[in-house]
Write a protein that holds these residues in place. Structure first.
Motif, mmCIF file in Angstrom:
data_model
loop_
_atom_site.group_PDB
_atom_site.id
_atom_site.type_symbol
_atom_site.label_atom_id
_atom_site.label_comp_id
_atom_site.label_asym_id
_atom_site.label_seq_id
_atom_site.Cartn_x
_atom_site.Cartn_y
_atom_site.Cartn_z
ATOM 1 N N VAL A 518 3.585 -27.893 1.109
ATOM 2 C CA VAL A 518 4.263 -29.106 1.594
ATOM 3 C C VAL A 518 5.601 -29.300 0.872
ATOM 4 O O VAL A 518 6.622 -29.598 1.501
ATOM 5 C CB VAL A 518 3.353 -30.352 1.416
ATOM 6 N N MET A 519 5.614 -29.088 -0.451
ATOM 7 C CA MET A 519 6.867 -29.220 -1.200
ATOM 8 C C MET A 519 7.917 -28.249 -0.662
ATOM 9 O O MET A 519 9.077 -28.619 -0.465
ATOM 10 C CB MET A 519 6.651 -28.914 -2.689
ATOM 11 N N LEU A 520 7.517 -27.011 -0.442
ATOM 12 C CA LEU A 520 8.471 -26.015 0.059
ATOM 13 C C LEU A 520 9.014 -26.442 1.423
ATOM 14 O O LEU A 520 10.226 -26.405 1.667
ATOM 15 C CB LEU A 520 7.808 -24.639 0.154
ATOM 16 N N ARG A 521 8.104 -26.858 2.308
ATOM 17 C CA ARG A 521 8.544 -27.252 3.651
ATOM 18 C C ARG A 521 9.485 -28.450 3.590
ATOM 19 O O ARG A 521 10.518 -28.483 4.262
ATOM 20 C CB ARG A 521 7.312 -27.595 4.512
ATOM 21 N N GLU A 522 9.154 -29.441 2.760
ATOM 22 C CA GLU A 522 9.967 -30.657 2.706
ATOM 23 C C GLU A 522 11.297 -30.438 1.967
ATOM 24 O O GLU A 522 12.271 -31.127 2.247
ATOM 25 C CB GLU A 522 9.184 -31.787 2.016
#
Ligand code: ZN
Length: 657
Positions: A518-522
């Motif tokens: 999620v961190m990477l995507r956001e």
């Protein structure tokens, strides 16, 4: 304005210089009088020199000291005789004057004296106080300001029209004093600049300053101009981080280096930035000319950077002949942006610079609004502002600036930042000049470090809504995202597959793997807007290449994150976003390694805890700082052409080599 003089406190400061320290701090305590090194004070003393003679000395505030925190060592000792002879010269270039001021000190190791030292010397009083009081500026910079000021002060103060600080102003003072001061005179008004008070004791001079400022405040209050009424504004709640980060990228290009942008959306900032008159009242100039170095002459209203650039170039071309030799144009990037949706944006090369710009512009907004209530804000003419912006004294200070840390102006986000490797990464990135946002589930992160270039945000990484709002807050604080360190992870102790329940498996996957995804995507949409390209470092584990028994969920989660890193490297290369993994092993100064785990692992290998600590090929202990330094270097220029790589920091592991 309240007089803060306290006789009991003052008694703890015996002697003229100590009294000077005490009352300077009282002035420095009030940001509406002096801000960030502004203002200066002095005391005239007699000191015994090396020849055994008593010599008149001016102790005047030295550069680099702030009145709020000044100490005796912050007052430069200048020979009065030399200062008074300088005051008698017909002309003296300011750079030469600065050299003369340094040269007439009795202690060459003392800080450089204030450029207003000569002015202090010619005033016929033992103590001299000088501030840039907001209230006085509001009155002086309104229609008919000169008459208003004369009416307010009468015999109390000598009123001096605007002259640029430096030798010209000192020369003017030398011509006026002591003749201009009558029995009733307690100070001087410097139009468009500030106030000077003087007296035979520190208390007298300080109290007279408070009297002078209070008169200006009362004048404003009597005309309904003291209480500022901000225009109403509605705050936006939609996320704006992507467009804000894109704006930062473009502004950084104009500045020629990565910039920190901090967004302020409180009532005064939103009201001022979205008010009906903002385009008129904000475009006239700064509250005092000495702000121009930090804030530039005017803010950008809206987001049109190209228009701001051409406006700045036109201003430079119009006035460049005033400076000799003709200066090179400074970067044409705004330092304050006023936008109806963003509020007030403070811009700086560092987070500290942006914080100062924020303070300065808040006072500017107060001053402007009060002048408007008096009938209209009128800043100093652009040519006079130009003289201060391109003053050779200021330009020579800029040229003396030391080496630039590699990540200056860049923003890094670290997960699991409250302890262990995450905490060490925060330190390594701060040391390299970055502004750092630390996320952690531990609420102590919010107060972990109190400094303008750090923001701690408590955040449960397994809740997507929390992650999104934490990233939004990070971008509001610093303007964008250049580096991401994915460090947060849990290792709840050894459990063989047969004993591992599904709940624990899922919890480890949620923190170590899902949250990283999620961190990477956001963060990707922000990282691709980084002025120098985005960088990501994943804190992996030796377990990826060499798993151990009893760590099924941990090893599987770390291996999956590593695979995620490799896919991201493939997908994001075209966006100039680099991503690499560090594989630490046996880093014992982290929260993962409890004493019990350490002892059980040592028993497993049949060695002592001490032998286990250095159980690697190089026989060295690996610390959090070792790992953090490698993670930081992977974000730096040395690895500018490396992506998708895995670097062990483990002292050498036989099973992997
Ligand atoms: Zn001044």
């Amino acid at each position: 304005m309240r007089n803060l003089w306290n006789s009991a406190d003052a008694a703890g400061f015996p002697g003229d210089l100590a009294q000077r320290v005490y009352s300077s701090r009282l002035l420095g305590r009030d940001p509406s009088l002096v801000l960030h090194g502004g203002g200066n004070t002095s005391v005239k003393t007699v000191e015994r020199n090396v020849f055994g003679e008593d010599e008149p000395i001016l102790r005047v505030k030295g550069s680099g000291w702030d009145l709020a925190t000044i100490e005796a060592a912050g007052f430069s000792p200048c020979r009065m005789g030399h200062l008074l002879r300088l005051a008698g010269l017909d002309s003296l270039p300011d750079l030469r004057m600065a050299a003369e001021l340094r040269g007439c000190m009795t202690d060459p190791a003392a800080p450089a004296p204030s450029v207003e030292a000569i002015l202090h010397a010619v005033l016929p009083a033992r103590f001299v106080d000088h501030t840039h009081a907001d209230a006085l500026i509001s009155v002086s910079n309104s229609p008919g300001g000169l008459e208003r000021v004369r009416g307010i002060y009468g015999e109390l103060a000598v009123v001096v029209p605007y002259v640029m600080p430096g030798f010209k102003l000192a020369r003017l003072f030398a011509g006026l004093f002591p003749a201009a001061a009558s029995e009733a005179t307690i100070g001087v008004v410097l139009m468009n600049h500030g106030l000077i008070s003087f007296g035979s004791t520190a208390e007298e001079s300080y109290s007279r300053m408070i009297t002078l400022v209070t008169r200006a405040e009362d004048y404003l209050a009597g005309r309904g101009a003291w209480e500022v009424r901000w225009p109403p504004a509605k705050a936006t709640s939609r996320p704006v981080r992507i467009e804000f980060a894109a704006f930062r990228r473009d502004l950084s290009a104009l500045m020629g280096a990565p910039a920190i942008l901090s967004r302020h959306g409180d009532g005064p900032c939103m009201g001022f930035a979205s008010g009906p008159d903002v385009a008129r009242i904000s475009q006239q100039g700064p509250a005092t000319p000495d702000h121009v170095i930090r804030t530039k002459r005017v803010p950008l209203v809206g987001r049109d950077l190209a228009a701001y650039r051409s406006g700045y170039e036109a201003y430079f071309r119009e006035w460049e002949d005033r400076a000799a030799p003709r200066p090179a144009m400074l970067d044409p990037a705004p330092r304050v942006v006023l936008d109806p949706e963003w509020g007030m944006v403070a811009v700086g090369r560092t987070a500290g610079d942006a914080a100062i710009v924020n303070d300065l512009y808040r006072h500017t907004m107060d001053v402007i609004m009060r002048s408007e209530a008096l009938g209209g804000w009128e800043a100093l003419a652009p040519g006079d502002i130009f003289d201060c912006e391109y003053w050779d004294l200021e330009q020579s200070k800029l040229r003396r600036a030391g080496p630039v840390p590699p990540f200056l102006g860049e923003v890094a986000l670290v997960t699991g930042a409250a302890s262990g490797i995450g905490r060490a990464c925060v330190d390594s990135l701060l040391r390299r000049g970055a502004a750092v946002v630390g996320l952690d589930v531990n609420p102590a992160i919010a107060g972990m470090l109190v400094r303008p270039d750090f923001r701690g945000i408590a955040c449960d990484l397994t809740r997507e809504a929390d992650v999104s709002s934490a990233i939004e807050e990070a971008v509001r604080a610093f303007g964008g995202l250049d580096m991401l360190v994915l460090n947060a992870g849990i290792f709840p102790g050894g459990k063989r597959i047969g004993e591992l329940d599904s709940g624990l498996w899922r919890r480890i996957m949620a923190v170590n793997l899902d949250a990283s995804f999620v961190m990477l995507r956001e963060c990707h949409p922000l990282l691709r807007l980084a002025p120098r390209g985005g960088r990501v470092v994943v804190i992996g584990s030796k377990n990826v290449a060499a798993p151990g028994p009893g760590a099924a969920a941990y090893s599987a989660s770390k291996a999956a994150v590593n695979q995620l890193m490799r896919v991201a490297a493939l997908e994001w290369g075209q966006d100039h976003v680099r991503i690499n993994t560090v594989h630490p092993n046996m880093v014992f100064d982290t929260a993962l390694w409890t004493r019990e785990i350490l002892e059980s692992r040592a028993r497993h290998y049949g060695i002592t805890v001490e032998a286990y600590r250095t159980n690697n090929l190089l026989r060295v202990e690996v610390t959090s700082r070792d790992v953090a330094e490698v993670a930081a270097e992977l974000c730096g220029p040395l690895f500018a052409k490396t992506t998708g790589a895995q670097v062990p920091v483990d002292g050498g592991t036989e099973r992997i080599i």
